[in-house]
Write an enzyme that holds these catalytic residues in place. Structure first.
Site, PDB file in Angstrom:
ATOM      1  N   LEU A 101      22.207  82.137  53.260  1.00 48.05           N
ATOM      2  CA  LEU A 101      21.419  81.485  53.979  1.00 48.05           C
ATOM      3  C   LEU A 101      22.169  80.345  54.174  1.00 48.05           C
ATOM      4  O   LEU A 101      22.855  79.575  53.697  1.00 48.05           O
ATOM      5  CB  LEU A 101      20.379  81.049  52.749  1.00 48.05           C
ATOM      6  N   ASP A 102      21.812  79.866  55.329  1.00 48.46           N
ATOM      7  CA  ASP A 102      22.186  78.668  56.115  1.00 48.46           C
ATOM      8  C   ASP A 102      22.017  77.412  55.287  1.00 48.46           C
ATOM      9  O   ASP A 102      20.848  77.289  54.561  1.00 48.46           O
ATOM     10  CB  ASP A 102      21.731  78.244  57.501  1.00 48.46           C
ATOM     11  N   THR A 103      22.766  76.325  55.527  1.00 48.76           N
ATOM     12  CA  THR A 103      22.612  75.326  54.835  1.00 48.76           C
ATOM     13  C   THR A 103      21.170  74.434  54.839  1.00 48.76           C
ATOM     14  O   THR A 103      20.652  74.028  54.166  1.00 48.76           O
ATOM     15  CB  THR A 103      23.555  74.234  54.963  1.00 48.76           C
ATOM     16  N   SER A 116      18.484  76.108  56.082  1.00 46.83           N
ATOM     17  CA  SER A 116      17.416  77.091  55.469  1.00 46.83           C
ATOM     18  C   SER A 116      17.158  76.687  53.910  1.00 46.83           C
ATOM     19  O   SER A 116      17.955  76.538  53.245  1.00 46.83           O
ATOM     20  CB  SER A 116      17.800  78.374  56.080  1.00 46.83           C
TER      21      SER A 116
END
Length: 283
Positions: free
Chosen positions: A96-98, A100
Site C-alpha cells: 500500500l502506498d504511504t 493510503s
C-alpha cells in the site's frame, strides 16, 4: 516458548494508517510478536552438581568438609543468553502506498507460502478515492504544491460515472492478465533488463573508438582481464626471466656446450668449395 513459536503460523490482516509505510507496519508487528514470545515463561535452567566446602563440628572442633549440591547454570540465565527468539519471518501479501490506508495482509512462518496463492487468486479489492475538483497539484495529492486552479461547474454526474466506468473496465482487464512482476514479495524487487542500443548507421564499427580498445595498458592486465595478477607477482616473474637470460649469456663455456656445438656441426651438410681450374690444368 518453542511450542508457541511453532504454532504461530498462518495469515492475518492488520490496518495500515495513512502517512505510514507498509514496511514500518510489518516491522512493528514483528517487534510486538517477538516481545510477546520472549515474555513467556522460560524453562527452568539446567542444574549442575558442585562440591562446595563447608565447616562441621567434630570431636576435635570444626572440620572442613565437602558438600554435594546442585546450582543453576549461569549460561541459561536471560541476562547471559539474551532473548530466546530473535528472528521471526513476517511477509506482506501486497503493498500500500504511504498516503493510503487500509487492510494489509501479513504472513507468519509457513503462511508466507500462501501469499503467492493469495496474490494469484485475484481477489476483489475495494478502494475509496477522495478528490477535490478545481485544483491540481504537482504530485496529484492533497499535500502537494498547488499548480493550477479552474472552475468545475461544467462537471456533471453522468460525465463522472462515464470516466469511472472506463477505469473499472481497465482494472477488470488487468485482473485477467498475468502480473508483469512478482510485486507481492515483501523484500524482493524485479527489474526488466535494459535493451541494448543498436547503432543507427550501417557502417562497420571502428576498433579504435570501440570500448574493446584498451586505452592504457597496465601490469594488472598482463595475464588477461579474466585472470589478473598482482603487480608484485608479474614483476617477480619478469625479473626471474631476465636474470636467467643474463646467466645464460655470461656464464663460462663448459664441456657440455662443446659437445652440443659439435653435434650441431656434424648434423649440418658439408659444403664443398669448387675452385675454378688453373691455367696449367687447361688442355
Amino acid at each position: 516458548m518453542r511450542a508457541a513459536k511453532a504454532d504461530l503460523q498462518g495469515l492475518f490482516a492488520v490496518y495500515k494508517p495513512p502517512s505510514v509505510s507498509w514496511k514500518l507496519v510489518r516491522d512493528a508487528v514483528e517487534t510486538h510478536l517477538l516481545k510477546d514470545l520472549n515474555s513467556l515463561e522460560r524453562p527452568a535452567p539446567r542444574q549442575l552438581v558442585r562440591f562446595l566446602p563447608g565447616m562441621v563440628e567434630g570431636e576435635d572442633g570444626k572440620q572442613l568438609t565437602m558438600t554435594v549440591t546442585q546450582v543453576p547454570t549461569l549460561a541459561d540465565h536471560p541476562l547471559v543468553s539474551g532473548p530466546a527468539v530473535t528472528h521471526l519471518k513476517v511477509g506482506a501479501g501486497h503493498r500500500l502506498d504511504t498516503r493510503s490506508s487500509g487492510v494489509l495482509v501479513l504472513g507468519v512462518g509457513h503462511g508466507n507460502k500462501l501469499l503467492t496463492d493469495l496474490y494469484n487468486a485475484h481477489l476483489t479489492r475495494t478502494y475509496t478515492v477522495r478528490g477535490l475538483f478545481g485544483k491540481a497539484t504537482d504530485d496529484f495529492s492533497d499535500t502537494g504544491k498547488l499548480i493550477e486552479k479552474a472552475t468545475f461547474d461544467h462537471i456533471t454526474r453522468e460525465q463522472l460515472e462515464r470516466i469511472v466506468s472506463v477505469i473499472q473496465g481497465s482494472n477488470h482487464k488487468a485482473l485477467l492478465q498475468l502480473p508483469p512482476s512478482l510485486s507481492f514479495l515483501p523484500l524482493r524487487h524485479y527489474c526488466l533488463p535494459k535493451e541494448r542500443e543498436e547503432p543507427e548507421s550501417s557502417r562497420p564499427l571502428s576498433f579504435r573508438n570501440s570500448p574493446a580498445n584498451p586505452q592504457k595498458w597496465s601490469v594488472r592486465q598482463s595475464m588477461g582481464s579474466d585472470y589478473q595478477q598482482p603487480v608484485w607477482r608479474v614483476a617477480l616473474i619478469s625479473l626471474t626471466a631476465m636474470l636467467f637470460l643474463l646467466w645464460c649469456a655470461l656464464r663460462p663455456e663448459t664441456d657440455i656446450d662443446r659437445l652440443i656445438e659439435a653435434s650441431l656441426q656434424e648434423g649440418l651438410p658439408e659444403q664443398k668449395s669448387q675452385t675454378p681450374p688453373s691455367d696449367q690444368e687447361k688442355p
